[in-house]
Design an enzyme around this catalytic site. Sequence first.
Site, PDB file in Angstrom:
ATOM      1  N   TRP A 154       0.846  -1.205   0.000  1.00 20.11           N
ATOM      2  CA  TRP A 154       0.000   0.000   0.000  1.00 20.11           C
ATOM      3  C   TRP A 154       0.880   1.254   0.000  1.00 20.11           C
ATOM      4  CZ3 TRP A 154      -5.395   0.166   2.769  1.00 20.11           C
ATOM      5  CH2 TRP A 154      -6.190  -0.852   2.265  1.00 20.11           C
TER       6      TRP A 154
ATOM      7  N   LYS B  64      -9.436  -1.590   6.649  1.00 21.70           N
ATOM      8  CA  LYS B  64      -9.957  -2.954   6.528  1.00 21.70           C
ATOM      9  C   LYS B  64     -10.932  -3.216   7.679  1.00 21.70           C
ATOM     10  CE  LYS B  64      -6.931  -6.508   6.372  1.00 21.70           C
ATOM     11  NZ  LYS B  64      -6.550  -7.138   5.120  1.00 21.70           N
TER      12      LYS B  64
END
Length: 309
Positions: A55, A160
């Site tokens: 990421w 998440k």
Amino acid sequence: MGRSSKDKRDIYYRLAKEEGWRARSAFKLLQLDEEFNLFKGVSRAVDLCAAPGSWSQVLSRKLRNGKEKSEDVKIVAVDLQAMAPLPGVTQIQGDITKISTAQEIIRHFEGQSADLVVCDGAPDVTGLHDVDEYIQAQLLLAALNITTHVLKPGGNFVAKIFRGKDVTLLYSQLKIFFSTVTCAKPRSSRNSSIEAFVVCQNYSPPEGYVPNMSNPLLDHSYDVDFNQLEGPNRIIVPFLACGDLSAFDSDRTYPLQLDSDKEYQYLPPTQPPIQPPYQQACLLRKNNLLAKENSPSVSLDDALSAMNL
Ligand code: SAM
């Protein structure tokens, strides 16, 4: 399983290697960006739970736009684990549930705000779904806590989330701070996984909200007195264990004679229930008419008439 079996099974795993991403998770952030245009106008970003760094790689490539040096772009990556360096990414090795780590992140921003905070944090799964969901929720709340310190009003937060049975509580907590909260499932996230991502847009904390580092849900060494907090600052409800530790444990069974000098005396309930649903069953049992294994069953009507009821 042979070395190449994962290559054969998983297209994103293979693609990640082909395109030079450190993990297949890179595609999750890229696909979230395709849908939500997350990187538009972003020059300062925080990547929480970043290792091995795919990421951060996406952030570095997208925000720095291929430039060797890009002074105004600031990316801070945090993880428990060490991570190989990435261009334009400052790393902090630490636990995001710890106040000290959060403070270090805030220090790195030197009073400036971030435009975007992302968190792909995941605990080591135990296989016990309730435990895994709970720990995941705690990570998300820790990330939210840090976010309230560094994100600019109007900024975005992506994290998440495990879509377990208590997920609506998390949505409600996030909705307090963001005007739009969407739960998104990128194509690259396996259908078989309860993983999804909350995309929280337009950071707009309640008026008067003062971020504080003592998250009652995470840390027991508070530096504030929760009873002193007022208005929107009391929104996250603290959970505290109360009562003397030497008091009776409500989950234990104790011997009837609590006081060994006195004979135990049965006390009837202060107010017995008026017409409890188990009344009939108690009567049948008293009259030894409850159905038993290997004995001819007696219908309820017959049993009641045997008792003249
Ligand atoms: N986004 C990463 C990437 O694309 O490479 C993958 C992240 S991986 C799924 C989850 C990470 O969360 C792990 O590296 C783990 O060390 C980190 N993590 C879990 N709990 C953490 C915590 N309390 N503080 C910091 N990092 C944590």
